[in-house]
Motif scaffolding. Sequence first.
Motif: not given
Length: 560
Positions: A425-436
């Motif tokens: 993912f792009n850390p600059c996108a300011n989003t929530q990233t899912p992780i299982t």
Amino acid sequence: MKNFFTSIFRPIIYIFLGLSLVFACQKINPFEDVELTVNTDIYQAPILIHFLDANVDATKLPENISVSISGPGKNLIFDDLGGKNYTAAGNVLSLVLDKDAKPTETNPVEFTVSVTAPGYVSTSQTISITDPTKSLEFTVPLTNVAATPEGTAAKTETLSLTTGQTLTVPATADKPEVATITIAPGTQVKDESGNVIPSNTVNAQIVQYGTGSEESLNSFPGSFTPENVTLQTGASTAGTFVSAGFVAIDMEAGGKKVKSFTKPIDVNVGINTELFNPETDQKVKEGDQIPTWSFESSTGEWKEEGMATVVKGSDGKLSATFKASHLSYWNIDWFYYLPRCRPSFALKVTSNLLTNVVSSNYYAKVYWAPANSNNFQYVYQAYGFNAKNGELNQYIGLYTPNGSRVRIDVYAYSNNAKIGTTGIFNPCANTQTPITINAPTPPTPIVVDVDFTAKCQNKSVNIKPSAWVGLYDPSGRSYYERYISGYMRSGKATIVVYEGREYTFGAYYGGKYYSGKVTFNKTGSKIVTSTGTGITGTTSYNTSTGRVQVVASYVTNDCK
């Protein structure tokens, strides 16, 4: 070790125990008649820094640590007494931000903590405060020259300045690369002021850090995303390093520390055969050019110095060669900067762990790559990860180029097995990233809510103290798994621990450490202070919430 992120917002895991407590309008005596100045949160952004041995197998922590504060925000940083006496309590330093400071993500307060300790390589950590309401915790690994971490090796010799000589750091089982420095005949050495030191010999020390070991990379001084970089153009910027290897070179002559030479020394640093050139997205090859950088540990400043050329030896191995006119850390690195962002993102957890967990039992590894590259470099290990289903692990990072690519893997300390990974993912996108997360079932934890009061017997005053506190679980395999720490605000804290285990608790204040022992149970929690008396309290268990409530207090006759 050293570090991609400067701030990790862990779940609140923080304990009670009035112990030593912070600030300046009342005085209490938690342990052994020690007077402590107490106040209620007149400072901001409490900071706790752990200075650790970079060798994960080390059985001792660094001692006799000396620190100094520099950088643009240094005037806004105080010790926890509100002064400028920056004294480590054992291996821990507690700091606070000026009560009137107003940092933001676009206008942070930045400062550098420089550290030295006998037998260790000096280093520093740059800290950026963007939110005055948050408590911050950092780890700064130090390299013990006598017992270096995996992927690292050191060599010390006395060299002749008259005839010239070469000092070699040989290959080892976990560091196949070799490093050398060569002093030309007739070279003279100079001190910090530029004065020639009258000596025919020099005591030289090299510590070489390879790129094939995460333990070695963790020792990188400051951060792989430095905020204080001076380019050859004279411009200052921030960005991200991709390292091909680094060395720390120190010399002494005539009882004085050497800083520079009348003739530059030749430096040759071996290159890992699996290292990729991020500019070509191919493995490094003979003829590649890699920029060189020097690091001033007293200020945290990186400075662009020139270029290293990759050459192939008669044995077929690659190395980078360059000339060094002065001593410091020397880093062979590609550097990425503008345009850039300060990442702010979160990992949203889907997990088989449906109840509260002890966050210090899990950790995350962060990998970074420039845009359009699939060759990820390990850059940081984040200690403490809340693996409970539905949790949000929030991160704020240092400046990184827009379009950067990040992957984060999560591990369990119990067996160091990977239990989850994000997509890229792009850390600059300011989003929530899912992780299982699929983790081994841990022992049953217990949640404890603490309400602590310091009661002044000679006055009608009750103090609700604030302080950094910590719990040590001796059953943990490493410092990170054994240690739970955090900031108690106005006497309130929530902790997640294992039921029935005896923990050593402690508090840090004014360059001192105070400790005792505690065991938490649903039926009752046993508290024993360092003197065997002092703290009293009651506990109750709420069956519907599964939480233990502890109401604790300390009575003192020393309220001034």
